[in-house]
Structure formats: structure tokens, C-alpha cells
Scaffold this motif. Structure first.
Motif, PDB file in Angstrom:
ATOM      1  N   LYS A   1      66.355 -16.466  11.701  1.00  0.00           N
ATOM      2  CA  LYS A   1      64.962 -16.503  11.256  1.00  0.00           C
ATOM      3  C   LYS A   1      64.006 -16.415  12.440  1.00  0.00           C
ATOM      4  O   LYS A   1      63.006 -15.689  12.397  1.00  0.00           O
ATOM      5  N   ALA A   2      64.323 -17.151  13.505  1.00  0.00           N
ATOM      6  CA  ALA A   2      63.441 -17.171  14.674  1.00  0.00           C
ATOM      7  C   ALA A   2      63.397 -15.806  15.352  1.00  0.00           C
ATOM      8  O   ALA A   2      62.334 -15.339  15.777  1.00  0.00           O
ATOM      9  N   PHE A   3      64.553 -15.144  15.450  1.00  0.00           N
ATOM     10  CA  PHE A   3      64.588 -13.832  16.104  1.00  0.00           C
ATOM     11  C   PHE A   3      63.806 -12.800  15.303  1.00  0.00           C
ATOM     12  O   PHE A   3      63.025 -12.018  15.864  1.00  0.00           O
ATOM     13  N   LEU A   4      63.985 -12.786  13.987  1.00  0.00           N
ATOM     14  CA  LEU A   4      63.288 -11.809  13.153  1.00  0.00           C
ATOM     15  C   LEU A   4      61.782 -12.067  13.134  1.00  0.00           C
ATOM     16  O   LEU A   4      60.986 -11.125  13.092  1.00  0.00           O
ATOM     17  N   ALA A   5      61.393 -13.340  13.170  1.00  0.00           N
ATOM     18  CA  ALA A   5      59.963 -13.663  13.233  1.00  0.00           C
ATOM     19  C   ALA A   5      59.360 -13.141  14.530  1.00  0.00           C
ATOM     20  O   ALA A   5      58.242 -12.609  14.550  1.00  0.00           O
ATOM     21  N   GLN A   6      60.103 -13.266  15.620  1.00  0.00           N
ATOM     22  CA  GLN A   6      59.625 -12.753  16.903  1.00  0.00           C
ATOM     23  C   GLN A   6      59.546 -11.232  16.883  1.00  0.00           C
ATOM     24  O   GLN A   6      58.590 -10.636  17.390  1.00  0.00           O
ATOM     25  N   ALA A   7      60.560 -10.578  16.281  1.00  0.00           N
ATOM     26  CA  ALA A   7      60.560  -9.112  16.206  1.00  0.00           C
ATOM     27  C   ALA A   7      59.376  -8.612  15.389  1.00  0.00           C
ATOM     28  O   ALA A   7      58.764  -7.592  15.716  1.00  0.00           O
ATOM     29  N   GLU A   8      59.045  -9.327  14.325  1.00  0.00           N
ATOM     30  CA  GLU A   8      57.921  -8.929  13.477  1.00  0.00           C
ATOM     31  C   GLU A   8      56.595  -9.097  14.202  1.00  0.00           C
ATOM     32  O   GLU A   8      55.672  -8.303  14.036  1.00  0.00           O
ATOM     33  N   ALA A   9      56.522 -10.134  15.041  1.00  0.00           N
ATOM     34  CA  ALA A   9      55.279 -10.384  15.784  1.00  0.00           C
ATOM     35  C   ALA A   9      55.063  -9.341  16.871  1.00  0.00           C
ATOM     36  O   ALA A   9      53.940  -9.053  17.239  1.00  0.00           O
TER      37      ALA A   9
ATOM     38  N   ILE B   1      65.783  -3.293  22.296  1.00  0.00           N
ATOM     39  CA  ILE B   1      66.188  -4.649  21.939  1.00  0.00           C
ATOM     40  C   ILE B   1      66.012  -5.634  23.092  1.00  0.00           C
ATOM     41  O   ILE B   1      65.855  -6.848  22.874  1.00  0.00           O
ATOM     42  N   MET B   2      66.015  -5.149  24.336  1.00  0.00           N
ATOM     43  CA  MET B   2      66.012  -6.062  25.481  1.00  0.00           C
ATOM     44  C   MET B   2      64.751  -6.921  25.587  1.00  0.00           C
ATOM     45  O   MET B   2      64.847  -8.126  25.849  1.00  0.00           O
ATOM     46  N   PRO B   3      63.548  -6.372  25.404  1.00  0.00           N
ATOM     47  CA  PRO B   3      62.372  -7.260  25.436  1.00  0.00           C
ATOM     48  C   PRO B   3      62.421  -8.341  24.360  1.00  0.00           C
ATOM     49  O   PRO B   3      61.967  -9.469  24.589  1.00  0.00           O
ATOM     50  N   LEU B   4      62.997  -8.015  23.202  1.00  0.00           N
ATOM     51  CA  LEU B   4      63.127  -9.011  22.145  1.00  0.00           C
ATOM     52  C   LEU B   4      64.109 -10.107  22.549  1.00  0.00           C
ATOM     53  O   LEU B   4      63.869 -11.295  22.316  1.00  0.00           O
ATOM     54  N   LEU B   5      65.222  -9.705  23.163  1.00  0.00           N
ATOM     55  CA  LEU B   5      66.202 -10.696  23.616  1.00  0.00           C
ATOM     56  C   LEU B   5      65.618 -11.580  24.714  1.00  0.00           C
ATOM     57  O   LEU B   5      65.855 -12.795  24.737  1.00  0.00           O
TER      58      LEU B   5
END
Length: 292
Positions: free
Chosen positions: A284-292, A105-109
């Protein structure tokens, strides 16, 4: 009834103490007490059992708390929407994660914080069951939990996205008789001293189920519900640990501990879980980033 009264009531329910709740709201205790009394009067029922101090919420208070949490969440979503018109997304994003996940999770955060520095991030580690409760109570926005443990009712009420397999790995050096290039199996671990998560943890249940299916008996030298102590035990030579492949990769990167994938053991499927309603721009922004 107004949103400020609901906010004060919510803080009182969280702290279960008038003075602590007043401090969290940056008001005096008499002001908080007067606000709660005014809320009770406007709703026509007692919300708090009290004598000289807070005792408990009444049944009506529990009902009001559930609605207050949702209304405060909607208020936060509105503020986040409006912040987009005045210089960028702001607000808060609360994420709950199970202890052992294949997703780091840390790189996503870090990526999210770089893109949206005005959004405050809150990360909590919890069991899958607690994660579901916290989502239902609107106390977290996004959960990272086990897909296959969701009930049919939960699947109807929640969105489940970005599923990832959650393979297991051995953390620590291989004994000499096991070759580095042959697939490592659970049976190969029978005689090794192992450091394992506590039996109350879902990851351990997956491991025990896999061992039971193969009629294997594992030699456990330490059980712990702390990932820090689990990894620290390996670094001190107490034993090897069975962890998620994601945790193993992080331990290898941070502590130079060897790790080896297990070819026949998995801790289910990890997924991002959210409510279908009260979805904020930050979510929405966090999930879009996780999907990318």
C-alpha cells in the motif's frame, strides 16, 4: 501442522535439495527432514518424492505449496501490520518488472527506501507471463507489466493501477538526412543498423507488429535479451537501438546517449498489478508513493 513446518516445506520446494533448504532455514538437515515427515503425518499424505535425496513434489505437495505460499504471505502481512505499532514499517517488498518499461522504477525504490528503511526490497526482471505466474503464486507482491495482455480472468482476480503509455524511442545518433526537429517515424529506421531485443521479448513483438502493419523491413545487426548489451552496443557504435522511452531517457542521463521519440510506435500500456487479497502495508505504501 504449524507455520514453521510450512516455512521449511516452502524452502525445500524452492531449493529442491534438503541440504540447501536446511541451510536457508538455519537448521540441520535431519531437523528439516523430521519437520517434513511430521507435516506429512499431520496431513495424512506424502508431499515429497524422495529416495536418498529430494526428487520432486507429489501432486498433494504441489497443492500444499500453493496454500503454504499464501499462508506465509499472510503471516508477513500480519508482521508488517504489527510493526507499525513498534517503531515503523518493516518486512519485505518483492517487485517484478518487465524489461522495457516507460516507468523508471529506481526513483520510486529510492523514495520508498528513504521513507521505510526497515523494509527490504527485492526487484526481479521477468517476462509478462512469468510475472503473472509469480503474482498468482504469491512470489512477488507487485508487478509492473502490460495492461492489455491481461485476460478477463486475471482482471477479475487482480488490481490494475496507475496505467502509463509505453512509447518507443530510438537510442543513438540520427543520420544526417534526418532532421532533429521533425517527427521520427518507424519508416525512417529501415536502412539503419539496429540493435533490438530478442524476438522472445514482448517489447520486440510490439515492434515487429508495428513494422508488419506498415510493411517495413528492419535491418537488424544484433538481437539480445540483455538491456546492458543493447545499450553497450549503441555506445560502441554497433548500431542504434529501439527501446522504451523510459529506457532511452535513463540511457541518456547515465551514458549521454542521444535518444529520439518514435511518433508511430508504442509498446502498449504499462501498469502496476497486484492481487486483490493479501495486500501488505508495504504494498500500500509503495503504490501510494508511485501515485503521488
Amino acid at each position: 501442522m504449524n507455520i514453521k513446518q510450512l516455512h521449511y516445506f516452502y524452502e525445500l520446494a524452492q531449493h529442491r535439495h534438503f541440504a540447501k533448504a536446511a541451510k536457508a532455514c538455519f537448521i540441520t538437515q535431519p531437523t528439516l527432514s523430521a519437520s517434513i515427515t511430521a507435516l506429512e503425518k499431520s496431513l495424512g499424505t506424502e508431499l515429497v518424492v524422495r529416495n536418498s535425496q529430494f526428487v520432486a513434489l507429489t501432486q498433494a505437495g504441489e497443492v500444499v505449496l500453493r496454500h503454504a505460499e499464501r499462508m506465509l504471505q499472510e503471516q508477513d502481512a500480519l508482521r508488517q501490520e504489527l510493526s507499525l505499532f513498534s517503531g515503523g514499517l518493516s518486512g519485505a517488498l518483492r517487485i517484478g518488472v518487465v524489461p522495457q518499461s516507460s516507468i523508471d522504477i529506481m526513483p520510486l525504490l529510492k523514495g520508498f527506501n528513504d521513507a521505510f528503511p526497515n523494509v527490504s526490497l527485492h526487484l526481479s526482471v521477468m517476462t509478462h507471463g512469468t510475472l503473472m505466474e509469480q503474482l498468482d503464486l504469491h512470489r512477488i507482491d507487485i508487478g509492473l507489466g502490460f495492461d492489455e495482455l491481461l485476460t478477463e480472468h486475471q482482471r477479475r482476480a487482480l488490481d490494475v493501477q496507475l496505467r502509463h503509455p509505453n512509447p518507443m524511442a530510438l537510442l543513438g545518433p540520427l543520420p544526417p538526412h534526418l532532421g532533429e526537429h521533425q517527427p521520427l517515424k518507424l519508416a525512417d529506421l529501415q536502412d539503419l543498423p539496429l540493435i533490438l531485443p530478442s524476438t522472445t521479448m514482448q517489447f520486440r513483438r510490439y515492434l515487429d507488429d508495428a513494422a508488419a502493419r506498415q510493411q517495413l523491413s528492419l535491418r537488424v545487426v544484433l538481437e539480445t535479451d540483455s538491456l546492458f548489451h543493447l545499450v553497450n552496443g549503441v555506445s560502441h557504435g554497433l548500431g542504434r537501438a529501439v527501446v522504451s522511452a523510459g529506457i532511452a531517457a535513463t540511457a541518456r542521463r547515465l551514458f549521454q546517449l542521444p535518444c529520439h521519440p518514435l511518433s508511430d510506435a508504442s509498446a502498449g500500456t504499462i501498469a502496476f498489478i497486484t492481487r486483490k487479497h493479501s495486500v501488505t502495508p508495504a504494498m500500500k505504501a509503495f503504490l501510494a508513493q508511485a501515485e503521488a
